[in-house]
Every structure is written in C-alpha cells, then in structure tokens.
Write a protein that holds these residues in place. Structure first.
Motif, short mmCIF file in Angstrom:
data_model
loop_
_atom_site.label_atom_id
_atom_site.label_comp_id
_atom_site.label_asym_id
_atom_site.label_seq_id
_atom_site.Cartn_x
_atom_site.Cartn_y
_atom_site.Cartn_z
N ARG A 83 -0.58 3.55 0.34
CA ARG A 83 0.44 3.82 -0.67
C ARG A 83 1.21 2.56 -1.07
NH1 ARG A 83 4.19 8.81 -1.14
NH2 ARG A 83 5.65 8.10 -2.74
N HIS A 84 1.74 1.84 -0.10
CA HIS A 84 2.59 0.69 -0.43
C HIS A 84 1.78 -0.40 -1.13
CE1 HIS A 84 0.75 -0.71 3.30
NE2 HIS A 84 1.18 -1.91 3.02
N SER A 142 2.75 -1.84 -4.73
CA SER A 142 3.08 -3.26 -4.84
C SER A 142 2.13 -4.00 -5.78
CB SER A 142 3.08 -3.92 -3.47
OG SER A 142 1.79 -3.88 -2.88
N ASP A 189 5.33 5.38 -7.15
CA ASP A 189 5.62 6.34 -6.08
C ASP A 189 5.58 7.77 -6.61
OD1 ASP A 189 6.03 4.96 -3.58
OD2 ASP A 189 7.80 4.04 -4.48
#
Length: 264
Positions: free
Chosen positions: A223-224, A228, A234
């Motif tokens: 996810r991150h 990024s 999100d």
C-alpha cells in the motif's frame, strides 16, 4: 529470494504469512503433483530454493524420510524455523550470488522465486550445477505479463479499479528487476542449459477464496509503495479492499508455469 533493499514483498511483514497461506492453498496441489511425477521417494536428497514457508519443505521431508535430506534455503529463514529438524536443514542462502549449498542432489525445486532474482541466469546455472547426473529440476514461476489482470472480466468500476492497481503492482515489480515474462521462457531455458526430457504446463486459478486472500494481503503489503509512487491514493486502496472483502469479485493470480527436466 535474493538480498535486495528494493525487494517489494518482505517476508517479515505481517501480510507475508497471509500470502504464504494463500500460495499453499493455490499452488501446493500443482507442485506436489509435479514432484510426485518426478518420482520423489525415500532417500532422495532435495534442495528447496527460496523456500519462504514450510508447506513444500515439510511435504518433501515426509517423502524422503529419515534416510533422505531436504536443504531449505532463503535469504530470510524466519518462517522456516518450524521445519528445521531432520531430515530438513535450513540455511540462509542467496541463490543468485552464492555457490550451491551442496552437490549431488536428486531434486532441486524453486517456486515463485527466480522471477524476483536479478541474477536469475546465475541462479538457474547454480541449481543445475547442484544436481547429480540424472537429477531432476522443477522450476515454477509466474508470468504476470502473460495475463496482467486481476479481473479478466472487467465489467464494472470495481473491476477496472482492481486492474489499475494490479498494473501499479506490476510497475513496482518491474522497477525492482522482476522479469514479468519469465515464466514462459522456462522450457527454452531448461533445454538451453542442457537438460533432457523437458516438459512444462501452467496453472491459472480464476477465482477462489485463496485468490481473494492473496489479493487483499498483497495490496495491504504494498500500500505505502503504491501511494508514494503516485500509482494510487489511499482512498482508492480503501475502496478496492472493501470491494475485495465483499466477496463478490472474481479475482485471479498470474499463471504459474511449471517446467521440469533431467540432468544428463
């Protein structure tokens, strides 16, 4: 796997265990069928490359018995500890950078490993080098480029979002040196390496609870990195995970191509 700060799917993350459980449910029956077909039995010496979890290692140990040996290697052996008892030997090892952990093996097997190894040509040579004459090699790897979608039946916004996130995942993999078309090359590579009696097939699950669990765990794990890299927001990831958890989506994985051959 190989030692790389850029490796996308860290075995020490919580979601890694969920992914290994999904791989076990999805792919163990295919793997065990091929290993049975290669004739594995009591007394065999086996090298399980990039073992990750314990399911294949434990199955091999049962087949080879106390007279056999299973050498299970990975750069991160934290999840192999439960299997580390005779006839299993667990070693920290980088298949793309180090010499084989022995020689004269009757069987060498790697599943969903080499696609992630930047030095995959060296790794394959190492695996073949470790075989005894007449020994068997079984390599099973994904081919994300052969079937790049999470939802081949893209009939609505939920499926379109899922496929866009899968494209983001593939982008992250490629940026870290993964070979997204590697699976299809395995029969040719095994023949070029001098193996005999080369055969191959593919397994492509279309929808199952394990596919759903794998998708949810994978997206949570990366996810991150998706956010990024500007590949998703999100809010989009939250929406996709809710769609996945609804249980109404037909989610697939990349085809796993299995190729095997015999050393002369």
């Amino acid at each position: 796997m190989t030692r790389s700060d850029g490796y996308l799917l860290d075995n020490r993350q919580k979601e890694a265990g969920e992914r290994f459980d999904a791989f076990t449910a999805l792919f163990d029956p295919t793997t065990f069928r091929h290993l049975e077909g290669l004739g594995i039995g009591p007394g065999w010496r086996c090298w399980e490359v990039g073992a990750g979890g314990t399911s294949v290692v434990s199955w091999l140990a049962e087949k080879v018995g106390p007279a056999g040996q299973v050498v299970a290697t990975d750069i991160d052996t934290s999840r192999l500890t439960p299997a580390a008892r005779p006839p299993v030997e667990v070693r920290v090892h980088d298949v793309g950078a180090e010499e084989p952990p022995g020689e004269g093996f009757d069987l060498v097997h790697a599943r969903l490993v080499l696609v992630h190894v930047p030095e995959r040509e060296r790794a394959l040579r190492s695996m073949i080098k470790a075989l005894r004459p007449g020994g068997r090699l079984l390599v099973e790897d994904a081919d994300p480029a052969l079937q790049p979608l999470t939802c081949p039946d893209e009939y609505g916004p939920e499926q379109r979002l899922a496929n866009r996130l899968r494209q983001g995942f593939r982008t992250l993999l490629a940026d870290r040196g993964a070979a997204l078309s590697y699976g299809r090359t395995l029969p040719r590579l095994l023949r070029q390496a001098g193996l005999h009696d080369v055969e191959a097939d593919a397994y492509f699950p279309v929808t199952s609870p394990a596919c759903t669990a794998l998708e949810a765990a994978t997206v949570r794990q990366i996810r991150h990195r998706l956010v990024s890299a500007g590949l998703a927001t999100d809010a989009e990831i939250d929406r996709h995970l809710a769609n996945v958890e609804s249980g109404t989506m037909d989610l697939t994985t990349s085809p796993m191509i299995s190729a095997w051959g015999r050393k002369g």
